[in-house]
Design a protein around this motif. Sequence first.
Motif, short mmCIF file in Angstrom:
data_model
loop_
_atom_site.label_atom_id
_atom_site.label_comp_id
_atom_site.label_asym_id
_atom_site.label_seq_id
_atom_site.Cartn_x
_atom_site.Cartn_y
_atom_site.Cartn_z
N ALA A 123 0.87 -1.18 0.00
CA ALA A 123 0.00 0.00 0.00
C ALA A 123 0.90 1.22 0.00
CB ALA A 123 -0.89 0.00 1.23
N VAL A 125 0.88 5.17 0.44
CA VAL A 125 0.17 6.37 0.84
C VAL A 125 1.17 7.52 1.03
CG1 VAL A 125 -1.27 7.43 2.62
CG2 VAL A 125 -1.68 5.06 1.94
N THR A 126 2.23 7.21 1.79
CA THR A 126 3.15 8.26 2.26
C THR A 126 3.88 8.97 1.12
OG1 THR A 126 3.50 6.95 4.25
CG2 THR A 126 5.11 8.70 3.81
N GLY A 131 2.94 12.25 5.62
CA GLY A 131 3.10 10.94 6.25
C GLY A 131 2.04 10.83 7.33
N SER A 132 2.31 11.50 8.44
CA SER A 132 1.31 11.53 9.51
C SER A 132 0.02 12.18 9.04
CB SER A 132 1.85 12.32 10.71
OG SER A 132 3.03 11.73 11.18
N PHE A 156 9.11 6.00 1.14
CA PHE A 156 9.10 5.06 2.28
C PHE A 156 8.14 3.90 2.06
CE2 PHE A 156 9.99 8.90 5.28
CZ PHE A 156 11.29 8.97 4.80
N ILE A 157 8.00 3.43 0.84
CA ILE A 157 7.03 2.38 0.57
C ILE A 157 7.67 1.00 0.69
CG2 ILE A 157 5.31 1.48 -1.07
CD1 ILE A 157 4.83 4.38 0.15
N THR A 158 7.17 0.21 1.64
CA THR A 158 7.66 -1.15 1.83
C THR A 158 7.31 -1.99 0.60
OG1 THR A 158 7.23 -0.90 4.18
CG2 THR A 158 7.59 -3.13 3.40
N VAL A 357 13.42 1.07 13.67
CA VAL A 357 12.59 1.19 12.47
C VAL A 357 11.13 0.80 12.71
CG1 VAL A 357 12.52 0.58 10.00
CG2 VAL A 357 14.70 0.67 11.17
N SER A 361 6.16 3.22 10.96
CA SER A 361 5.22 2.57 10.04
C SER A 361 3.84 2.44 10.66
CB SER A 361 5.70 1.18 9.68
OG SER A 361 7.00 1.24 9.26
N THR A 364 3.20 7.01 13.69
CA THR A 364 4.17 7.16 14.78
C THR A 364 3.48 7.04 16.14
OG1 THR A 364 3.83 9.54 14.89
CG2 THR A 364 5.54 8.77 13.37
N GLU A 366 3.36 9.31 18.36
CA GLU A 366 2.59 10.55 18.62
C GLU A 366 1.21 10.44 17.97
OE1 GLU A 366 5.85 10.65 17.52
OE2 GLU A 366 6.49 11.02 19.57
C1 LIG Z 1 10.28 1.18 7.49
C2 LIG Z 1 9.12 1.99 7.03
C3 LIG Z 1 8.19 1.44 6.17
C4 LIG Z 1 7.12 2.17 5.71
N1 LIG Z 1 6.25 1.59 4.83
C5 LIG Z 1 5.25 2.36 4.30
C6 LIG Z 1 4.38 1.81 3.31
O1 LIG Z 1 4.51 0.65 2.92
N2 LIG Z 1 3.41 2.59 2.80
C7 LIG Z 1 3.25 3.88 3.21
O2 LIG Z 1 2.36 4.53 2.71
N3 LIG Z 1 4.06 4.42 4.15
C8 LIG Z 1 5.06 3.70 4.69
N4 LIG Z 1 5.89 4.25 5.63
C9 LIG Z 1 5.74 5.63 6.00
C10 LIG Z 1 5.14 5.86 7.37
O3 LIG Z 1 3.78 5.58 7.37
C11 LIG Z 1 5.45 7.29 7.76
O4 LIG Z 1 6.85 7.37 7.95
C12 LIG Z 1 4.73 7.74 9.00
O5 LIG Z 1 3.36 7.83 8.76
C13 LIG Z 1 5.25 9.07 9.50
O6 LIG Z 1 5.25 10.02 8.49
P1 LIG Z 1 6.55 10.89 8.19
O7 LIG Z 1 7.68 9.95 8.04
O8 LIG Z 1 6.24 11.75 7.04
O9 LIG Z 1 6.79 11.74 9.48
P2 LIG Z 1 6.07 13.12 9.82
O10 LIG Z 1 4.64 12.97 9.58
O11 LIG Z 1 6.78 14.20 9.10
O12 LIG Z 1 6.36 13.22 11.35
C14 LIG Z 1 7.45 14.00 11.92
C15 LIG Z 1 7.24 14.08 13.41
O13 LIG Z 1 6.06 14.83 13.71
C16 LIG Z 1 5.22 14.12 14.56
N5 LIG Z 1 3.84 14.45 14.31
C17 LIG Z 1 3.19 14.48 13.14
N6 LIG Z 1 1.91 14.80 13.32
C18 LIG Z 1 1.72 14.97 14.63
C19 LIG Z 1 0.61 15.34 15.43
N7 LIG Z 1 -0.59 15.54 14.91
N8 LIG Z 1 0.79 15.43 16.77
C20 LIG Z 1 2.01 15.21 17.31
N9 LIG Z 1 3.09 14.88 16.60
C21 LIG Z 1 2.95 14.76 15.27
C22 LIG Z 1 5.52 12.69 14.24
O14 LIG Z 1 5.13 11.81 15.26
C23 LIG Z 1 7.01 12.74 14.07
O15 LIG Z 1 7.63 12.69 15.33
C24 LIG Z 1 6.97 3.50 6.13
C25 LIG Z 1 7.88 4.06 7.02
C26 LIG Z 1 8.95 3.33 7.46
C27 LIG Z 1 9.94 3.96 8.39
#
Ligand SMILES: Cc1cc2nc3c(=O)[nH]c(=O)nc-3n(C[C@H](O)[C@H](O)[C@H](O)COP(=O)(O)OP(=O)(O)OC[C@H]3O[C@@H](n4cnc5c(N)ncnc54)[C@H](O)[C@@H]3O)c2cc1C
Lengths: 378, 266
Positions: A123, A125-126, A131-132, A156-158, A357, A361, A364, A366
Amino acid sequence: MIDFTFTEEQEMFRKAAREFAETQVAPYVAEMEKTAKVPAGLVKALGEAEMMAITIPENYGGLGLGYTARLIALEEISRVSVATAMMLQVFALGIEPIILFGTEEQKQKYLPGLATGERLGTAAVTEATGGSDPTGIRTTYRKDGDDYIVNGRKCFITNAHIADTLTILAKSEDDPKAFCAFIVEKGMEGFRATHEEHKVGMRGCNTGELSFEDLRIPKENLLGEEGKGLKVTMAAIGDVGRGGMVGCALGLQAACLAESVKFANERILYGKPISKLATIQSKIAEMRIDLEAGRLLGYRAAAQHDATGRASNEFAVAKYFTTEAAQKAAKIAVDIHGGYGCMEEYAVSKYLRDAAVVGPSAGTSEIMKVIIARWTLG
Amino acid sequence: MMNIVVCVKAVPDPKMADKIKIDPVTKTLVRENIDLVINPLDRNALEAALQLKKTNGAHITVLSMGPPMAGNIVKECLALGADTGILLSDRAFGGADAYATAYTLAKGIEKIGAFDVVFCGMASSDGATEWVGPQVATFLRIPVVTMVHELIEDEGADWLVRAAWEEGYRKVAIRLPALFTVARDLNQPKNLSFSGILKARKKEITSWSIDDLGVSPDSVGCKGSPTIVGDFGTLETGRSVEFLEGTAEEKAERLVQILTDSGAIA
Ligand SMILES: Cc1cc2nc3c(=O)[nH]c(=O)nc-3n(C[C@H](O)[C@H](O)[C@H](O)COP(=O)(O)OP(=O)(O)OC[C@H]3O[C@@H](n4cnc5c(N)ncnc54)[C@H](O)[C@@H]3O)c2cc1C
């Protein structure tokens, strides 16, 4: 009366998964650490062991088992290889939207191949801008006759480079509130897997970027309703995604504990094993408490999902707790090993990198708290 | 279609060997808190049957003597692909040695009725006598080949097998019905699978007691066991270090002495 025991059948699932992990996954671990590549033989073994079929309904070639059976399998595989469990967990993340929202034709077309492992899923999305906050994504779609034209990039797509069937999310070019989920197939013109990431841990599980350049998607590949795509991907992430990360985290916790116990019983200081030292005992007890609590939270959520079809809040609690606990357990495990914990010959050094790591995924810590607070405050 | 009986034993998990203790009074294994698993060589025995079933078709009955808990192991065999499971379970069967076990299993096989082949593991990981298989064959009055490494011809009633013995291998031509005890390198047992476990939902395990077998209480279990366990002890293993001092000759002399004393050289 609450029954906290696994059934005889569930115990057998655990045995089967453990046997599989120890005999079929373990031989690949060293190679995965070294090359950071997904071994083709491992993917084949996962398919043959029906690991992708667990949650797919029987009439589409799956086993029709629920989240408890899946969690058991993931925990056991993760004990041996967190990277492999992660790969497997995201296969399911690609499969679940088709199970939940797919049309009969889509299910018949994709699920049987996904169940055998002939097709691999993910899937996507990111993006760099979301991301968040998935509404921040910039991948767009527009209609062109019966088709959709999609442009954008994912990060960051697995399984990015190994997936054949991908569920992706895109935003309308015209309406920032309208999202569509699509099934994208490898080989479609305009679709490419690009950059491959080098993660500190979970090596051997592929993570990377995707690029869509005027990617033409026929309307048969729309998942769910047009404009309601956010619901499609979020529903899968909420249950399968979080539930899967719980499996990865529990396996890692269990592995950290097992290695720590082994080392503490073997390492002799002051004429006796360090497991006789009160501080070491305290660390071991802490890891055990977290593992027991994590299992209760995780399997409670899974059992609830099996019974009611919903447990995303409960999985948020379990995901928060177990991924945090896994990081704590890896730190303690390395500490117990002293200098040896810093050496790559010792598995715990890898656990520490893997633990780094498991956090982001499927949301987070938070974000889990945001969800749990919303659940609690109403 | 060929009828195959596979004898399986529930044994304490060999991976937990360091936790197994022996009760100094009863001189039997203390099995509490130790997981029971299928005796590893019995998995090779079952695998042999499963491969025959796959190539020629066969009905596989798994037979085990043990406490009710051993039912899990029979269930596992059903999940691995056996068709029917029978558990010989009765307080009266408890405490059996190899002889009483073989007698009870033979009576179970007689009650099953028609069979062409009986497979047993060559030995159990906890008892390791290697006697049960041959004794079952003797009670059943059928020929036996022990330590089978290869089934060279296994179609029809005349089989050819390769089996180990003290100084190498022998090829044995044998007419069924017969009993074979199998060695580890006969095959590579398949793993338990989720779908196999689901298929086992519909398979029944039958439990037979002493009454079902119609045998005398004196011929089974502890009472039917001629074995008397004498003294036993625990082997202590350890390592020691000695630094050799002196001239090269003195050191060499001392080294020869140590090696001779330890029995490494004569
Ligand atoms: C190994 C791995 C595999 C992954 N696989 C997939 C995948 O297959 N498909 C996919 O779609 N995605 C995937 N991801 C992405 C993952 O879903 C995102 O990394 C995650 O959702 C966080 O988004 P970001 O990295 O953009 O961090 P950000 O959203 O930029 O977050 C930065 C910081 O802000 C904090 N933050 C953000 N919003 C809030 C809030 N509302 N309140 C408080 N704190 C907040 C976060 O907790 C974090 O500390 C993967 C990530 C990793 C590391």
